[in-house]
Design an enzyme around this catalytic site. Structure first.
Site, PDB file in Angstrom:
ATOM      1  N   ASP A 211       0.854  -1.192   0.000  1.00 25.63           N
ATOM      2  CA  ASP A 211       0.000   0.000   0.000  1.00 25.63           C
ATOM      3  C   ASP A 211       0.882   1.231   0.000  1.00 25.63           C
ATOM      4  OD1 ASP A 211       0.235   1.063   3.032  1.00 25.63           O
ATOM      5  OD2 ASP A 211       0.196  -1.133   3.019  1.00 25.63           O
ATOM      6  N   ASP A 213       1.243   4.687   1.973  1.00 27.63           N
ATOM      7  CA  ASP A 213       0.778   5.160   3.269  1.00 27.63           C
ATOM      8  C   ASP A 213      -0.072   6.421   3.120  1.00 27.63           C
ATOM      9  OD1 ASP A 213       1.055   4.067   5.908  1.00 27.63           O
ATOM     10  OD2 ASP A 213       1.990   5.939   6.499  1.00 27.63           O
TER      11      ASP A 213
END
Length: 272
Positions: A211, A213
């Site tokens: 991912d 952040d």
């Protein structure tokens, strides 16, 4: 007292998808002075080497990152003869440069945890272990070479900031981490690395970006579902890479890690 240069077993600390390492394995229960590890250790053969696999969070994922029995885990691996540890984990990126599924082999670590038991040297006198370079240089080099040979071009360096968890960062926290020049954020890389150093083990991290952040780009922020989805899509590739690294790791350690405790008066006998 210097540690033996013999590499011994290879330890792998991982999670879902790594049980498929072995066609056959022995389950070993290890009691340590720091309690029980996350689960019994599976010991079997991978790429011609004896490998000890320990699920970091437990096989049923019952330990959140701030409750993992890190000291018991590292002590158990060492007591079984492990001298080299490969530690894959999911991380968030603090820069838009690293997309989902990117492989990073970090070379630096920042601790932003709180309350974790992070040393074996709680009593028996002051013991200070060098930690300027937190990861095994030889292990990192072999990991980078294996990744390139497999066609998975790695990011060859980076700074991993480890946060307490289990929550994800706020946008402000994420932006602050990125402003320091840190590139990755995770929840489990510390205290594993420092405990490995205190046991004179080689420790090599493999960071899979799952991912971006929250503060690195505009968006909805990080969700657990997103992390699990990206990790699941890449776990087979990551497991194969770990197998390839195990295959090329040398039988003897030619790195500073075995000498990490030279000149140190230990308050206990090292296991294994």
């Amino acid at each position: 007292m210097p540690d033996a240069p013999d590499a011994g077993l290879v330890g792998v600390i991982g999670g879902t998808g790594f049980y498929e390492f072995f066609s056959a394995a022995d389950e070993v229960t290890v009691q340590t002075p720091f309690g029980m590890p996350s689960d019994p250790v599976l010991v079997g053969e991978v790429a011609g080497r004896q490998v000890a696999f320990l699920p970091r969070h437990g096989r049923d994922h019952r330990f959140p990152p701030h409750r993992i029995p890190y000291r018991a885990n590292m002590w158990a691996l060492r007591s079984l003869g492990v001298r080299q540890v490969i530690a894959p984990s999911a991380v968030g990126s603090l820069t838009a440069s690293y997309g989902h599924g990117a492989l990073v082999v970090p070379d630096q670590l920042v601790d932003r945890t709180s309350g974790r038991e992070q040393t074996f040297f709680d009593s028996g006198g002051a013991v200070h272990v060098a930690f300027a370079d937190p990861y095994c240089p030889a292990g990192r080099a072999y990991a980078l070479a294996a990744a390139r040979a497999s066609g998975w071009e790695p990011v060859p360096s980076g700074t991993l900031v480890v946060v307490e968890g289990p929550r994800f960062s706020t946008r402000a926290e994420s932006q602050w981490y990125a402003a320091q020049g840190w590139t990755l954020v995770g929840m489990t890389g510390h205290p594993e690395a420092v405990l490995a150093r205190e046991l004179a083990l080689c420790y090599t991290p493999l960071a899979l970006v799952t991912d971006t952040d929250a503060g690195a780009v505009q968006g909805e922020g990080v969700t657990q579902a997103e992390v699990l989805e990206v990790f699941g899509a890449n776990v087979t590739r990551l497991r194969r890479l770990v197998e390839q690294i195990i295959e090329v790791l040398p039988a003897e350690r030619d790195c500073p890690c075995p000498d990490a405790l030279d000149g140190v008066k230990l308050p206990f006998q090292l296991p294994g």
